[in-house]
Design an enzyme around this catalytic site. Structure first.
Site, mmCIF file in Angstrom:
data_model
loop_
_atom_site.group_PDB
_atom_site.id
_atom_site.type_symbol
_atom_site.label_atom_id
_atom_site.label_comp_id
_atom_site.label_asym_id
_atom_site.label_seq_id
_atom_site.Cartn_x
_atom_site.Cartn_y
_atom_site.Cartn_z
ATOM 1 N N ASP A 37 -10.364 3.894 10.526
ATOM 2 C CA ASP A 37 -9.845 2.828 11.113
ATOM 3 C C ASP A 37 -10.314 2.643 12.549
ATOM 4 O OD1 ASP A 37 -7.890 1.552 9.128
ATOM 5 O OD2 ASP A 37 -7.359 3.631 8.894
ATOM 6 N N ASP A 64 -7.318 -4.244 9.998
ATOM 7 C CA ASP A 64 -6.522 -3.052 9.657
ATOM 8 C C ASP A 64 -7.380 -1.808 10.397
ATOM 9 O OD1 ASP A 64 -4.735 -0.986 9.086
ATOM 10 O OD2 ASP A 64 -5.284 -0.972 7.016
ATOM 11 N N ASP A 81 -12.473 7.165 6.264
ATOM 12 C CA ASP A 81 -11.585 5.871 6.740
ATOM 13 C C ASP A 81 -10.727 6.086 7.966
ATOM 14 O OD1 ASP A 81 -10.104 3.762 5.917
ATOM 15 O OD2 ASP A 81 -8.448 4.882 5.226
ATOM 16 N N HIS A 122 -8.505 -6.440 4.509
ATOM 17 C CA HIS A 122 -8.344 -5.621 5.579
ATOM 18 C C HIS A 122 -9.519 -5.064 6.118
ATOM 19 C CE1 HIS A 122 -3.906 -3.939 4.974
ATOM 20 N NE2 HIS A 122 -4.013 -5.034 5.058
ATOM 21 N N ASP A 168 -9.738 -3.218 1.406
ATOM 22 C CA ASP A 168 -9.783 -2.560 2.889
ATOM 23 C C ASP A 168 -11.185 -1.984 2.997
ATOM 24 O OD1 ASP A 168 -10.016 -0.487 4.871
ATOM 25 O OD2 ASP A 168 -7.606 -0.876 4.953
ATOM 26 N N HIS A 179 -11.887 1.741 2.449
ATOM 27 C CA HIS A 179 -11.069 2.306 1.272
ATOM 28 C C HIS A 179 -12.308 2.634 0.228
ATOM 29 C CE1 HIS A 179 -6.769 1.568 2.312
ATOM 30 N NE2 HIS A 179 -7.519 2.082 3.396
ATOM 31 N N TRP A 233 0.906 -1.142 0.058
ATOM 32 C CA TRP A 233 -0.052 0.119 0.011
ATOM 33 C C TRP A 233 0.901 1.313 -0.040
ATOM 34 C CZ3 TRP A 233 -0.113 3.975 3.587
ATOM 35 C CH2 TRP A 233 -1.070 5.276 3.134
ATOM 36 N N LYS A 267 -7.026 2.568 -2.331
ATOM 37 C CA LYS A 267 -7.598 3.577 -1.566
ATOM 38 C C LYS A 267 -8.386 4.597 -2.262
ATOM 39 C CE LYS A 267 -6.290 5.804 2.496
ATOM 40 N NZ LYS A 267 -5.319 6.067 3.715
ATOM 41 N N GLU A 299 -3.273 -3.019 -2.318
ATOM 42 C CA GLU A 299 -4.287 -2.433 -1.834
ATOM 43 C C GLU A 299 -4.384 -0.935 -2.389
ATOM 44 O OE1 GLU A 299 -3.435 -1.855 2.179
ATOM 45 O OE2 GLU A 299 -5.570 -1.101 2.709
HETATM 46 C C1 RNT Z 1 -3.863 2.879 4.638
HETATM 47 C C2 RNT Z 1 -3.979 1.401 4.301
HETATM 48 C C3 RNT Z 1 -2.925 0.272 4.736
HETATM 49 C C4 RNT Z 1 -2.421 0.967 6.204
HETATM 50 C C5 RNT Z 1 -1.406 0.073 6.855
HETATM 51 C C6 RNT Z 1 -0.673 0.522 8.250
HETATM 52 O O1 RNT Z 1 -5.043 3.360 4.373
HETATM 53 O O2 RNT Z 1 -5.262 0.873 4.894
HETATM 54 O O3 RNT Z 1 -3.098 -0.911 4.868
HETATM 55 O O4 RNT Z 1 -3.543 1.023 7.204
HETATM 56 O O5 RNT Z 1 -0.536 -0.506 5.954
HETATM 57 ZN ZN ZN Z 2 -5.515 -1.431 4.860
#
Ligand code: RNT
Ligand code: ZN
Length: 418
Positions: free
Chosen positions: A295, A325, A293, A285, A258, A261, A184, A227, A225
């Site tokens: 988290d 994640d 986003d 993720h 993810d 994302h 990523w 986004k 990955e």
């Molecule tokens: C970032 C991505 C990625 C990170 C990690 C720390 O938006 O989700 O996966 O969260 O690599």
């Molecule tokens: Zn991620």
């Protein structure tokens, strides 16, 4: 200890619907979840320099007791693994190497800096997954890495990713369990770009260079990955979903989805069956975005349940690597791992306790009334008793009992990390 009367009742209730709770628990025990090391220290890592500025990532909160050293992080993880039923994995980022106080440039890291992690993982029977860290570094300060205009900077990050694939392959080989290395990058623009194409062409070239060397898929798999946007890359992200999906299909790489994302109303639920028609395997993720986003710690909510239902209904578990994640610095970090991972496993169990064949038959017969009725009735079946029984058999705490262990550890260990 004999199963509880609650479980005996639950077993009967499910069995009346043709669901075998014993088979579900057996199946569940085979699924491993990759815990993300970065929840333990707010994506800090063990290089001396570097912070998250420019990466678009942000861990908010200042709950005391975060891990400051490798030993502390391992000790915290060991507690989390004891509180989570089943055998799981650890997902490491390159900045979490065992640098022994020495500066090792990111493009020069080797398995040497990760051998102590491999040994530790082996002693606990854990598999490892890996990630290059293309952020929190002076050469990423502009917000560009693999798609940077400057060839020398691109080369540096290509070398870093190549080094990471080699490390990932060594992890997988030594542990006898395939390592997924996930790329990523933060590359993108705050404001409206003029040229959306050139950075994507550069990214594709960089990826081609990174993946040039073939690695035995028994030991190592590559994932990419995408986004939608990040803080500071609101208007344009080079590695968008369309970009990486195209790249992954063309090159038969794993696509990493993810949960945070995409647009906030877009769920992974509807993407899994689509992408798995065209890519060999999937990396997830599992995360939770709140309005963006963000988290947050994963809840047992409709999104999580929808993801796990898809994996079970579509028989996709064999082709899916489940990683978490999120990073919440506002609550006890070990509790954050425990809550989110237990939820992911709960959601899997719920999915495995579904009479899917019957539901599918109703759907195929056009009986959407019965499909809806049954799906809703399933929600109030005695799932909790099966979950408790699973935890008991796996030697993990039943119900909220795990919180006591965290409180104890907070008193004995975390409170001394001031
Ligand atoms: C970032 C991505 C990625 C990170 C990690 C720390 O938006 O989700 O996966 O969260 O690599
Ligand atoms: Zn991620």
């Amino acid at each position: 200890m004999a199963p509880s009367t609650g479980y005996a009742y639950a077993k009967d209730v499910y069995s009346a619907l043709g669901v075998d709770t014993e088979a579900a628990m057996k199946r569940l025990a085979k699924v491993s979840i990759s815990l993300h090391c970065w929840q333990g220290d707010d994506v800090g890592g063990f290089e001396s320099a570097g912070d998250l500025s420019g990466s678009g990532l942000a861990a908010t909160g200042n709950y005391p007791g975060k891990a400051r050293t490798i030993d502390e992080l391992r000790s915290d993880l060991e507690l989390a693994y004891r509180l989570i039923p089943g055998k799981h994995r650890l997902n490491l980022h390159a900045i979490y190497g065992d640098f022994a106080g020495k500066k090792v440039e990111r493009n020069e890291i080797t398995v040497k800096q990760f051998q102590s992690w491999i040994d530790w993982a082996k002693s606990l029977g854990l598999g490892l997954d890996f990630n290059p860290t293309c952020f929190a570094h002076p050469k990423a300060a502009s917000g560009f890495t693999l798609a940077h205009q400057d060839k020398a900077i691109r080369k540096f990050w290509v070398e870093h990713c190549i080094a990471c694939r080699k490390i990932g392959a060594a992890m997988g080989k030594q542990l006898g369990s395939t390592t997924v290395t996930n790329i990523w990058i933060p590359d993108g623009m705050k404001d409206v770009p003029v040229d959306r194409l050139a950075p994507r062409e550069r990214l594709a070239d960089s990826l081609d260079a990174i993946f040039k060397e073939k690695i035995n898929p028994k030991h190592h798999l590559d994932a990419v990955e995408s986004k939608l946007f990040g803080i500071g890359s609101e208007s344009y992200v080079v590695g968008s979903h369309e970009f990486y999906l195209g790249y992954a299909v063309q090159n038969q790489k794993l696509i990493c989805l993810d949960a945070g994302h995409f647009h906030p109303t877009e769920m992974l639920t509807d993407k899994i069956s689509s992408v798995l028609m065209y890519v060999p395997e999937l990396l997830l993720h599992v995360s939770r975005g709140v309005r963006w986003d963000s988290d947050h710690v994963v809840l047992l909510d409709d999104h999580l349940r929808g993801i796990m239902e898809e994996l079970v209904r579509g028989d996709f578990l064999e082709r899916t690597h489940i990683g978490l994640d999120y990073f919440d610095a506002s609550i006890n970090r070990i509790a954050a791992w425990t809550i989110g991972t237990r939820n992911a496993i709960k959601a899997l169990l719920l999915a495995m306790l579904e009479p899917t064949d019957d539901l599918r038959a109703l759907e195929n017969a056009g009986d959407n009334t019965a499909r809806l009725a049954l799906l809703e009735e399933l929600k109030s079946l005695p799932f909790g008793a099966v979950w408790d029984e699973y935890c008991r058999r796996q030697d993990a705490p039943v119900g909220p009992a795990w919180l006591e262990a965290i409180r104890d550890y907070e008193k004995q260990v975390l409170s001394k990390r001031c």
